[in-house]
Enzyme design. Structure first.
Site, PDB file in Angstrom:
ATOM      1  N   SER A  91      -3.834  -2.691   0.179  1.00 22.67           N
ATOM      2  CA  SER A  91      -2.764  -3.598   0.599  1.00 22.67           C
ATOM      3  C   SER A  91      -3.342  -4.951   0.974  1.00 22.67           C
ATOM      4  O   SER A  91      -4.365  -5.025   1.658  1.00 22.67           O
ATOM      5  CB  SER A  91      -2.006  -2.996   1.789  1.00 22.67           C
ATOM      6  OG  SER A  91      -0.990  -3.854   2.233  1.00 22.67           O
ATOM      7  N   GLY A  92      -2.668  -6.014   0.550  1.00 22.72           N
ATOM      8  CA  GLY A  92      -3.182  -7.354   0.765  1.00 22.72           C
ATOM      9  C   GLY A  92      -3.170  -7.830   2.202  1.00 22.72           C
ATOM     10  O   GLY A  92      -4.070  -8.540   2.638  1.00 22.72           O
ATOM     11  N   HIS A  93      -2.149  -7.437   2.966  1.00 23.50           N
ATOM     12  CA  HIS A  93      -2.010  -8.037   4.291  1.00 23.50           C
ATOM     13  C   HIS A  93      -2.983  -7.486   5.321  1.00 23.50           C
ATOM     14  O   HIS A  93      -2.994  -7.929   6.463  1.00 23.50           O
ATOM     15  CB  HIS A  93      -0.557  -7.933   4.788  1.00 23.50           C
ATOM     16  CG  HIS A  93      -0.145  -6.583   5.273  1.00 23.50           C
ATOM     17  ND1 HIS A  93       0.024  -6.291   6.607  1.00 23.50           N
ATOM     18  CD2 HIS A  93       0.163  -5.457   4.606  1.00 23.50           C
ATOM     19  CE1 HIS A  93       0.422  -5.036   6.737  1.00 23.50           C
ATOM     20  NE2 HIS A  93       0.514  -4.508   5.553  1.00 23.50           N
ATOM     21  N   CYS A 149       3.351   1.186  12.093  1.00 24.43           N
ATOM     22  CA  CYS A 149       4.534   1.794  11.478  1.00 24.43           C
ATOM     23  C   CYS A 149       5.233   2.771  12.413  1.00 24.43           C
ATOM     24  O   CYS A 149       6.376   3.148  12.183  1.00 24.43           O
ATOM     25  CB  CYS A 149       4.142   2.511  10.191  1.00 24.43           C
ATOM     26  SG  CYS A 149       3.370   1.416   8.978  1.00 24.43           S
ATOM     27  N   ASN A 158      -6.333   4.606  10.015  1.00 25.02           N
ATOM     28  CA  ASN A 158      -5.754   3.377  10.538  1.00 25.02           C
ATOM     29  C   ASN A 158      -5.673   3.339  12.054  1.00 25.02           C
ATOM     30  O   ASN A 158      -5.564   2.266  12.644  1.00 25.02           O
ATOM     31  CB  ASN A 158      -4.363   3.165   9.953  1.00 25.02           C
ATOM     32  CG  ASN A 158      -3.467   4.384  10.109  1.00 25.02           C
ATOM     33  OD1 ASN A 158      -3.791   5.467   9.621  1.00 25.02           O
ATOM     34  ND2 ASN A 158      -2.345   4.228  10.776  1.00 25.02           N
ATOM     35  N   GLY A 201       0.824  -1.201   0.000  1.00 18.34           N
ATOM     36  CA  GLY A 201       0.000   0.000   0.000  1.00 18.34           C
ATOM     37  C   GLY A 201       0.859   1.250   0.000  1.00 18.34           C
ATOM     38  O   GLY A 201       0.505   2.270  -0.607  1.00 18.34           O
ATOM     39  N   GLN A 246      -7.017   0.516   4.866  1.00 15.32           N
ATOM     40  CA  GLN A 246      -7.785  -0.007   6.004  1.00 15.32           C
ATOM     41  C   GLN A 246      -9.231  -0.331   5.646  1.00 15.32           C
ATOM     42  O   GLN A 246      -9.915  -1.026   6.392  1.00 15.32           O
ATOM     43  CB  GLN A 246      -7.776   1.012   7.149  1.00 15.32           C
ATOM     44  CG  GLN A 246      -6.426   1.212   7.797  1.00 15.32           C
ATOM     45  CD  GLN A 246      -5.952   0.010   8.592  1.00 15.32           C
ATOM     46  OE1 GLN A 246      -6.747  -0.781   9.085  1.00 15.32           O
ATOM     47  NE2 GLN A 246      -4.649  -0.135   8.717  1.00 15.32           N
TER      48      GLN A 246
END
Length: 389
Positions: free
Chosen positions: A200-202, A326, A152, A72, A180
């Protein structure tokens, strides 16, 4: 390893079994490079195109509008830098919000050092961008507006369609960081007037290292990663076939389950919020009460710091966060909590509990059983806490 309760799904999610099974062939016999011409390479190429079609359907986009990335963060960087560079002859002004993920904020800061001007819109106490503020900030030289779909940290969902319409009226491209939101709330890029969207995939049961950028047909954007001719000559680098396939399968499953899972998580979320407010005095729920992600609970407790809570929860094998993954190692308080008006001392005492598909009612009960005692123990050690007041 003994059982644990995982409540940090906003940071990452476990790979779904269906996703893992879909990915396995591409680590074994189907290992071909999609840019080659022989059979296993052609097969890999076809699986990428099938994945592109699957992902596009979940967003109501065209398959030709989906570009796969490594994360992402890469998608955010590409969208913002790509538009800034492609439209620099029109103007050098970008608008974003004060509560964006650092993938957006740091990209904008980089552009500021390179001749671009950025306006950071404030948010109200619930974390919402006021459409009127965006309208006032628009200028003839504004080329891009980038506002995240859902935050997020505090889970607040923005009025994306209204913001996108304002951007388009002003002649700017509208991008949203939806990392998100994808797979957790309904997204229709056409109806919402979205020009570019990062995901984003995760965050939805796919592996780390998989992401995508939706670019509406007709939007011209500079290439971000130079190299080969992959992704229709827009993004160089040999494709992560397994990750791409996994991302598409996870997005498809999440989209199909979205309504039921959203209702289920909302019930768990509201039970957790209600229990915290009833059992722990001097607590504050951060983010909008209704316009928030179904699995997000962000709460601040006076007189303590979030890191202490995390360590004590960890002793009970309850895994949570004090903010964005992060920046969780940063000693500074969350920029998001400061932006919604919390003083430093309260912002430091924040806890993010993000529920996911594996969480149950008993998980919530366990948190409500141990958290009040943890907060009280930490307060008893604090020189700022005076129960007599």
């Amino acid at each position: 390893m003994s059982e644990f309760i995982y409540l940090d799904n906003a940071a990452t999610t476990p790979v779904r079994k269906e996703v893992f099974e879909a990915m396995k062939p591409f680590f074994e016999g189907e290992f071909g490079n999609p840019s080659s011409v022989y059979e296993i390479a052609r097969n890999a190429k076809q699986h990428i195109e099938d994945a592109r079609e699957k992902l596009a359907k979940t967003l109501n986009a065209e398959s030709s509008e989906i570009y796969f990335t490594g994360s992402g963060t890469e998608a955010d960087n590409w969208a913002i830098k790509g538009i800034a560079l492609s439209k620099k002859d029109k103007g050098n002004h970008i608008i974003t919000s004060a509560i964006e993920h650092h993938a957006v904020l740091h990209t904008c800061e980089y552009l500021e050092k390179n001749g671009f001007e950025v306006t950071y819109l404030p948010v109200n106490e619930d974390g919402l961008v006021e459409p009127g503020d965006l309208k006032k900030a628009m200028r003839p030289e504004t080329t891009l507006v980038s506002i995240m779909f859902a935050n997020n940290e505090i889970g607040t969902i923005q009025p994306i369609k209204e913001l996108a319409e304002i951007a388009k009226e002003g002649g700017a491209v509208f991008h949203t960081d939806a990392v998100q939101a994808v797979g957790h709330v309904e997204i229709d890029v056409k109806d919402m007037k979205i020009d570019m969207l990062s995901l984003s995939g995760h965050k939805l049961g796919a592996p780390k290292g998989s992401g995508a950028l939706y670019i509406k047909k007709g939007i011209k954007v500079e290439q971000f990663i130079h190299g080969g001719g992959q992704e229709r000559r827009k993004r160089g680098g040999t494709e992560n076939v397994a990750g791409i396939v996994g991302l598409a399968v996870a997005a498809e499953i999440s989209h199909n389950e979205l309504n039921d899972e959203r209702k289920r998580l909302t019930v768990l979320r509201d039970k957790l919020i209600k229990g915290i407010e009833e059992k722990i005095p001097s607590s504050r729920i951060n983010g909008h009460r209704e316009k928030r992600l179904p699995g997000n609970v962000n709460v601040s407790f006076e007189f303590i710091e979030g890191e202490g809570m995390l360590l004590h929860l960890d002793m009970h094998r309850i895994f949570a966060s004090s903010g964005s993954a992060c920046t969780s190692g940063d000693l500074e308080p969350s920029h998001v909590l400061l932006a919604i008006g919390l003083p430093h001392e309260i912002a430091h005492g924040s806890l993010r509990l993000s529920l996911g598909r594996d969480n149950t009612d008993s998980d919530v009960d366990k948190v409500l059983e141990v958290l009040p005692g943890i907060v009280q123990r930490l307060r008893d050690m604090s020189p700022l806490y005076n129960p007599g007041n």
